[in-house]
Write a protein that holds these residues in place. Structure first.
Motif, short mmCIF file in Angstrom:
data_model
loop_
_atom_site.label_atom_id
_atom_site.label_comp_id
_atom_site.label_asym_id
_atom_site.label_seq_id
_atom_site.Cartn_x
_atom_site.Cartn_y
_atom_site.Cartn_z
N GLY A 1 0.77 -1.23 0.00
CA GLY A 1 0.00 0.00 0.00
C GLY A 1 0.81 1.28 0.00
N LYS A 2 2.13 1.16 -0.13
CA LYS A 2 2.99 2.35 -0.09
C LYS A 2 3.81 2.45 -1.38
N GLU A 3 4.35 3.64 -1.60
CA GLU A 3 5.22 3.86 -2.73
C GLU A 3 6.59 3.22 -2.47
N ARG A 4 7.27 2.88 -3.55
CA ARG A 4 8.63 2.39 -3.41
C ARG A 4 9.51 3.53 -2.88
N SER B 1 19.12 -5.19 13.65
CA SER B 1 18.10 -4.56 14.50
C SER B 1 16.81 -4.29 13.73
N LEU B 2 16.37 -5.31 13.03
CA LEU B 2 15.19 -5.14 12.17
C LEU B 2 13.95 -4.83 12.98
N LYS B 3 13.07 -4.03 12.38
CA LYS B 3 11.83 -3.61 13.00
C LYS B 3 10.65 -4.05 12.13
N PRO B 4 9.48 -4.20 12.69
CA PRO B 4 8.31 -4.56 11.86
C PRO B 4 8.09 -3.59 10.70
N GLU B 5 8.43 -2.33 10.89
CA GLU B 5 8.24 -1.35 9.81
C GLU B 5 9.24 -1.50 8.67
N ASP B 6 10.20 -2.40 8.83
CA ASP B 6 11.12 -2.72 7.73
C ASP B 6 10.52 -3.76 6.78
N THR B 7 9.37 -4.31 7.13
CA THR B 7 8.71 -5.29 6.28
C THR B 7 8.37 -4.69 4.93
N ALA B 8 8.85 -5.32 3.86
CA ALA B 8 8.67 -4.81 2.51
C ALA B 8 9.30 -5.77 1.52
#
Length: 118
Positions: free
Chosen positions: A42-45, A85-92
């Protein structure tokens, strides 16, 4: 065939690490500034990191600075992205390309999915 192939993604828990690879074929990436990009649902590259062709200077998005490290091996014709130190917001889905993005290595590849669970 001129192309870039991304690999190394996977499912990891928050705080974990992954190392992505971007292998070039049909053309050397030695002469190009290369970059990693990502696209979340749902987001831009968006831009993640880049490494210059000459002095290997590196550039990072603020969101990954201090956690991700971009590197390249011109002998292996491959670029890497070490992600710590990966975060859930790094999911892509993560992609590689020249920076700025273009068609030097053909169209965008399939990318590699990175999923970070909380």
């Amino acid at each position: 065939q001129v192309q870039l192939v991304e690999s190394g993604g996977g499912l990891v828990q928050a705080g974990g690490s992954l190392r992505l690879s971007c292998a070039a074929s049909g053309r050397t990436l030695r002469s190009y500034t290369m970059g990693w990009f990502r696209q979340a649902p749902g987001k831009e590259r968006e831009f993640v990191a880049a490494i210059s062709w000459g002095d290997f200077s590196t550039y990072y998005a603020d969101s990954v600075k201090g956690r991700f490290t971009i590197s390249r091996d011109n002998v292996k014709n491959t670029m890497y992205l070490q992600m710590n130190s990966l975060k859930p917001e790094d999911t892509a889905v993560y992609y590689c390309n020249t920076n700025p993005p273009g068609t030097t290595f053909g169209s965008w590849g399939q990318g590699t999915q990175v999923t970070v669970s909380s």
